[in-house]
Write an enzyme that holds these catalytic residues in place. Structure first.
Site, PDB file in Angstrom:
ATOM      1  CD  GLU A 104      -3.770  -3.811  12.646  1.00 30.05           C
ATOM      2  OE1 GLU A 104      -3.828  -5.092  12.548  1.00 30.05           O
ATOM      3  OE2 GLU A 104      -3.066  -3.182  13.744  1.00 30.05           O
ATOM      4  CG  PHE A 113      15.155   1.781  22.927  1.00 31.24           C
ATOM      5  CD1 PHE A 113      14.516   2.308  23.790  1.00 31.24           C
ATOM      6  CD2 PHE A 113      15.979   2.687  22.030  1.00 31.24           C
ATOM      7  CE1 PHE A 113      14.449   3.548  23.846  1.00 31.24           C
ATOM      8  CE2 PHE A 113      15.780   3.814  21.921  1.00 31.24           C
ATOM      9  CZ  PHE A 113      14.956   4.407  23.052  1.00 31.24           C
ATOM     10  CG  ASN A 155      -5.494  -4.023  16.675  1.00 35.29           C
ATOM     11  OD1 ASN A 155      -5.260  -5.003  15.674  1.00 35.29           O
ATOM     12  ND2 ASN A 155      -4.852  -2.921  16.991  1.00 35.29           N
ATOM     13  CD  GLU A 181      -1.354   0.019   3.760  1.00 34.34           C
ATOM     14  OE1 GLU A 181      -2.444  -0.604   3.541  1.00 34.34           O
ATOM     15  OE2 GLU A 181      -0.914   0.255   4.700  1.00 34.34           O
TER      16      GLU A 181
HETATM   17  P1  ADP Z   1      -2.130  -2.274  20.949  1.00 31.22           P
HETATM   18  O1  ADP Z   1      -2.340  -2.436  19.401  1.00 31.22           O
HETATM   19  O2  ADP Z   1      -2.831  -2.990  21.832  1.00 31.22           O
HETATM   20  O3  ADP Z   1      -1.506  -0.859  21.190  1.00 31.22           O
HETATM   21  P2  ADP Z   1       0.411  -3.051  20.452  1.00 31.22           P
HETATM   22  O4  ADP Z   1       0.268  -2.629  18.946  1.00 31.22           O
HETATM   23  O5  ADP Z   1       1.435  -2.597  21.400  1.00 31.22           O
HETATM   24  O6  ADP Z   1      -0.932  -3.299  21.175  1.00 31.22           O
HETATM   25  O7  ADP Z   1       0.834  -4.709  20.219  1.00 31.22           O
HETATM   26  C1  ADP Z   1       0.119  -5.729  19.642  1.00 31.22           C
HETATM   27  C2  ADP Z   1       0.125  -6.987  20.151  1.00 31.22           C
HETATM   28  O8  ADP Z   1       1.537  -7.333  20.281  1.00 31.22           O
HETATM   29  C3  ADP Z   1      -0.343  -7.098  21.740  1.00 31.22           C
HETATM   30  O9  ADP Z   1      -1.060  -7.903  21.683  1.00 31.22           O
HETATM   31  C4  ADP Z   1       0.942  -7.212  22.465  1.00 31.22           C
HETATM   32  O10 ADP Z   1       0.558  -8.300  23.242  1.00 31.22           O
HETATM   33  C5  ADP Z   1       1.997  -7.712  21.426  1.00 31.22           C
HETATM   34  N1  ADP Z   1       3.136  -7.025  21.816  1.00 31.22           N
HETATM   35  C6  ADP Z   1       3.236  -5.662  21.834  1.00 31.22           C
HETATM   36  N2  ADP Z   1       4.712  -5.251  22.339  1.00 31.22           N
HETATM   37  C7  ADP Z   1       5.394  -6.698  22.383  1.00 31.22           C
HETATM   38  C8  ADP Z   1       6.709  -7.109  22.803  1.00 31.22           C
HETATM   39  N3  ADP Z   1       7.561  -6.253  22.811  1.00 31.22           N
HETATM   40  N4  ADP Z   1       6.892  -8.410  22.688  1.00 31.22           N
HETATM   41  C9  ADP Z   1       6.022  -9.422  22.546  1.00 31.22           C
HETATM   42  N5  ADP Z   1       4.717  -8.845  22.298  1.00 31.22           N
HETATM   43  C10 ADP Z   1       4.316  -7.531  22.210  1.00 31.22           C
HETATM   44  P1  ADP Z   2       0.340  -4.038  13.168  1.00 35.93           P
HETATM   45  O1  ADP Z   2      -0.756  -4.921  12.782  1.00 35.93           O
HETATM   46  O2  ADP Z   2       1.691  -4.514  13.030  1.00 35.93           O
HETATM   47  O3  ADP Z   2       0.000  -3.034  14.159  1.00 35.93           O
HETATM   48  P2  ADP Z   2      -0.188  -1.765  11.365  1.00 35.93           P
HETATM   49  O4  ADP Z   2      -0.921  -1.851  10.219  1.00 35.93           O
HETATM   50  O5  ADP Z   2      -1.361  -1.332  12.323  1.00 35.93           O
HETATM   51  O6  ADP Z   2       0.262  -3.109  11.858  1.00 35.93           O
HETATM   52  O7  ADP Z   2       0.667  -0.775  11.437  1.00 35.93           O
HETATM   53  C1  ADP Z   2       1.799  -0.751  12.402  1.00 35.93           C
HETATM   54  C2  ADP Z   2       2.174   0.891  12.294  1.00 35.93           C
HETATM   55  O8  ADP Z   2       3.001   0.929  11.138  1.00 35.93           O
HETATM   56  C3  ADP Z   2       1.437   2.127  12.302  1.00 35.93           C
HETATM   57  O9  ADP Z   2       1.157   2.427  13.453  1.00 35.93           O
HETATM   58  C4  ADP Z   2       2.140   3.131  11.558  1.00 35.93           C
HETATM   59  O10 ADP Z   2       3.205   3.735  12.500  1.00 35.93           O
HETATM   60  C5  ADP Z   2       2.889   2.282  10.445  1.00 35.93           C
HETATM   61  N1  ADP Z   2       2.226   2.195   9.215  1.00 35.93           N
HETATM   62  C6  ADP Z   2       1.376   1.165   8.781  1.00 35.93           C
HETATM   63  N2  ADP Z   2       0.974   1.513   7.556  1.00 35.93           N
HETATM   64  C7  ADP Z   2       1.300   2.742   7.256  1.00 35.93           C
HETATM   65  C8  ADP Z   2       1.455   3.320   5.900  1.00 35.93           C
HETATM   66  N3  ADP Z   2       0.615   2.986   4.993  1.00 35.93           N
HETATM   67  N4  ADP Z   2       1.952   4.466   5.770  1.00 35.93           N
HETATM   68  C9  ADP Z   2       2.612   4.950   7.189  1.00 35.93           C
HETATM   69  N5  ADP Z   2       2.787   4.161   8.118  1.00 35.93           N
HETATM   70  C10 ADP Z   2       2.184   3.022   8.204  1.00 35.93           C
HETATM   71 MG    MG Z   3      -1.720  -1.916  14.404  1.00 33.38          MG
END
Ligand code: ADP
Ligand code: ADP
Ligand code: MG
Length: 670
Positions: free
Chosen positions: A288, A348, A290, A200
């Site tokens: 997406e 980190f 959740n 995308e």
């Molecule tokens: P949310 O979408 O609720 O903000 P995150 O995007 O941070 O949560 O995390 C997505 C999923 O991945 C969550 O279900 C969380 O438990 C898992 N997760 C996040 N960070 C970590 C990590 N550092 N190690 C393992 N699992 C993680």
């Molecule tokens: P995940 O399932 O790992 O949470 P997401 O699709 O929610 O994946 O994307 C995670 C992060 O990646 C977003 O919060 C954003 O920071 C970045 N991202 C995802 N898609 C895009 C996009 N099309 N353009 C810019 N940043 C993006």
């Molecule tokens: Mg996401």
């Protein structure tokens, strides 16, 4: 209403769900692995069931064991928390067959939204605005290049099964495409066992803004406003807030309406989140959905006054939503900091070990200001290599964004953690950063503002003075105590008033204590015209790990560690090692011999306990600074260890599969 529920999770989220269940008069069952026998969530629940070894695949991810535990204890419903089984449709289905309620959405909604390609198709059908791209799987490089060319670079390659920031790659030009596809595919296969990819448009200067939705089994769906989660590191959220400083009423309403439309399209009947990426012109695009409680849900609870876990439990039991869209009012501002066991000063890297000290700030609600700390650990507990490295989620809420951030800064200053590395100084550096305070966020914020990594917040002249004056105060208290113990002086003889302050072995200045009361000391720092009077007021006494008081009229909290004659202080994310001595002793100390620490510069040491995944170097190889040398896995993260300088490999001391303790030698340079 249910009488007993099981929580299929661990850590802070399990504890958080137990709290609400207890408030509602519902009994709770915890499940725990071998590594969690003494974990807080297992202690807190009314009942607990052992479900197997530390590795999640054999415990928290075992559908069979968890369903059995629910049957065995007579739990009528299961809350999955986030992560683990929360978004597995097979889990929801297994519970359905066992006639146990799932505190979450229906199986179809989970299935429809679990796959990014499928969910985008559904969203497009529900007239939700999607990120421009081709909604479908890519099969080969040629096809990918054609699609990317049509979309226009930059593009993002994404894993359809993705989550947790994995399987994402930004591609700026066609010559980077092949590499991105390969690594994204590899990561997706390893993390999700599914390597389907799609492409995308990459939205530049993106902000991540998401809408909380809430539905019931009677067709009602409402939204609870947004959260902004743009402060991310490697596509993983670090700091979140509600509301977003970027949205106007119109955009909020439009995003909310689309989120509700999408939720309705899948008969959504629980709490869920629709994530959007927003560009600098406030165009928003669906990312997406959740289908679970989100990590950062507390900021929404703080601004809406609702308990989302309670809402989830009520709708799962079949109740109708008691609130309508027009009842939802956003009040004040909330900020969340994710406190991770990781070392911000060492790129980190995750940190594990015993929490020798764990003293969070007190939770409180006073004068419209709230401090909330969601945690699953306790002092003396262990942060293991098996699970996610989050220690706590610290949240603050106040009338305005500025007040909420100030309250967070203050709360972070009070937070004492010892025994493992943590990211509090880094969070503090973000809180005090002018760009963050101005609300000029983007998901590139951390990459932009901490380009060369993190080396502590800036020690401004103001912070230096504040910390030096506090150190003088503490030194006086130490001397007083010593006088009493030795019996040499009884307090009537004058103590020295002249001091030399040395800060980080670099800044040296004179200090003179002017007036002194029981809890107040006035200090003059510096000489002549440049000198300034600073009044310090505190009840601090030797041995206390936190200095609390007022310095030059500011309420101040500082973490204090005494190392021989030096105070190691941390305040507002900045560290300073300060020595306060009689001028003559300070002068003489410059003649002290310097004892060099052992030279480890020729060694690559394992930075945390973990498992060696691969070694990229061979004996005799010439490597350049920045080149990857080895990959070590800990806390579900693969950590790439890189060469810190150019050199030639002399010896390799570890091999893939080795389980190493911290500081074990991996390889040696010539
Ligand atoms: P949310 O979408 O609720 O903000 P995150 O995007 O941070 O949560 O995390 C997505 C999923 O991945 C969550 O279900 C969380 O438990 C898992 N997760 C996040 N960070 C970590 C990590 N550092 N190690 C393992 N699992 C993680
Ligand atoms: P995940 O399932 O790992 O949470 P997401 O699709 O929610 O994946 O994307 C995670 C992060 O990646 C977003 O919060 C954003 O920071 C970045 N991202 C995802 N898609 C895009 C996009 N099309 N353009 C810019 N940043 C993006
Ligand atoms: Mg996401």
């Amino acid at each position: 209403m249910f009488k007993k529920i099981l929580i299929a999770n661990r850590g802070e989220i399990a504890c958080r769900v137990i709290k609400t269940a207890r408030k509602m008069g519902i009994k709770t069952v915890a499940v725990y692995s071998e590594a969690d026998a003494t974990a807080l969530h297992a202690e807190m629940a009314d009942e607990r069931v052992f479900i197997g070894p530390a590795a999640s695949a054999q415990s928290y991810l075992s559908i069979e064991k968890i369903v059995d535990a629910a049957k065995q204890t007579g739990a009528e419903a299961v809350h999955p928390g986030y992560g683990f089984l929360s978004e597995r449709e097979t889990f929801a289905e297994a519970l359905r067959q066992a006639k146990i309620a799932f505190i979450g959405p229906n199986v179809h909604a989970i299935a429809a939204m679990g796959d990014k390609i499928e969910s985008k198709k559904l969203a497009a059908k529900a007239k939700v605005s999607c990120v421009p791209g081709f909604i479908g799987e890519i099969h080969d490089l040629k096809e990918a290049a054609k699609i990317a060319g049509e979309i226009g670079y930059p593009v993002m390659v994404k894993a359809s099964a993705g989550g947790g920031g994995k399987g994402l790659r930004i591609v700026w030009a066609e010559n980077e495409l092949a590499q991105a596809i390969q690594s994204s595919q590899h990561e997706a296969k390893a993390s999700f066992g599914d390597d389907r990819l799609f492409i995308e448009k990459y939205i530049t200067e993106p902000r991540h803004i998401e809408i909380q939705v809430l539905g019931d089994k009677h067709g009602n769906v409402i939204h609870l406003g947004e959260r902004e989660c743009s402060i991310q590191r490697r596509h993983q959220k670090v700091i979140e807030e509600a509301p977003s400083p970027f949205l106007d009423e119109k955009t909020r309403a439009a995003m909310g309406a689309q989120a509700v439309a999408l939720a309705k399209a899948v008969q959504y009947e629980s709490a869920g989140t629709v994530e959007f990426i927003v560009d600098k012109d406030r165009n928003f695009y669906f990312l997406e959905m959740n289908t679970r409680l989100q990590v950062e849900h507390p900021v929404t609870e703080l601004v809406t006054g609702l308990d989302l876990v309670e809402q989830m439990i009520r709708v799962a039991a079949g109740e109708k939503l008691s609130i309508k869209q027009e009842d939802v009012k956003l009040k004040g501002w909330a900020v969340e900091s994710r406190i991770y066991a990781e070392d911000p000063y060492r790129n980190f890297l995750p940190s594990t070990g015993r929490l020798v000290r764990y003293r969070p700030p007190a939770e409180s609600i006073t004068n419209g200001r709230t401090i909330r700390n969601d945690t699953g650990v306790y002092e003396g507990g262990e942060i293991s290599i098996f699970y996610d490295p989050m220690i706590a989620k610290l949240c603050t809420h106040a009338a305005t964004r500025e007040q909420a951030i100030d309250l967070m800064s203050d709360a972070l200053d009070h937070f004492g953690i010892d025994g493992i590395a943590h990211n509090i100084p880094f969070l503090q550096a973000v809180m005090t950063h002018p760009r963050f305070r101005a609300g000029k966020l983007s998901t590139n914020f951390i990459a932009d503002e901490f380009k060369g990594g993190f080396h502590g917040a800036d020690l401004t002249a103001e912070l230096k003075d504040r910390m030096s004056a506090a150190a003088v105060f503490m030194q006086l208290r130490e001397e007083e105590r010593r006088r009493k113990i030795s019996g040499q002086l009884n307090g009537t003889t004058a103590v020295s008033k002249e001091w030399t302050v040395t800060l980080n072995s670099a800044d040296v200045y004179a200090a003179r204590t002017m007036t002194e009361g029981r809890d107040v000391v006035a200090v003059r720092l510096g000489d002549g015209k440049a000198s300034r009077m600073i009044e310090v007021e505190s009840t601090w006494r030797p041995g206390e790990p936190v200095f609390l008081g007022e310095v030059a009229g500011h309420p101040v909290a500082m973490q204090v560690k005494r190392k021989s004659d030096t105070y190691a202080l941390v305040h507002r994310g900045a560290s300073a090692a300060i020595t306060v001595r009689r001028p003559r002793i300070a002068a003489l100390s410059t003649y002290m011999l310097f004892k060099a620490p052992p030279d480890t510069s020729k060694l690559l040491l394992c930075p945390m306990p973990g498992l060696v995944v691969s070694i990229a170097a061979t004996v005799g190889q010439e490597v350049k600074a920045g080149e990857p040398l080895a990959v070590v896995e800990a806390m579900k993260m693969e950590n790439v260890l890189r060469a810190e300088r150019d050199g030639v490999i002399k010896r390799i001391a570890a091999k893939p599969g080795d389980s190493l303790p911290v500081d074990a030698v991996i390889l040696e340079f010539e």
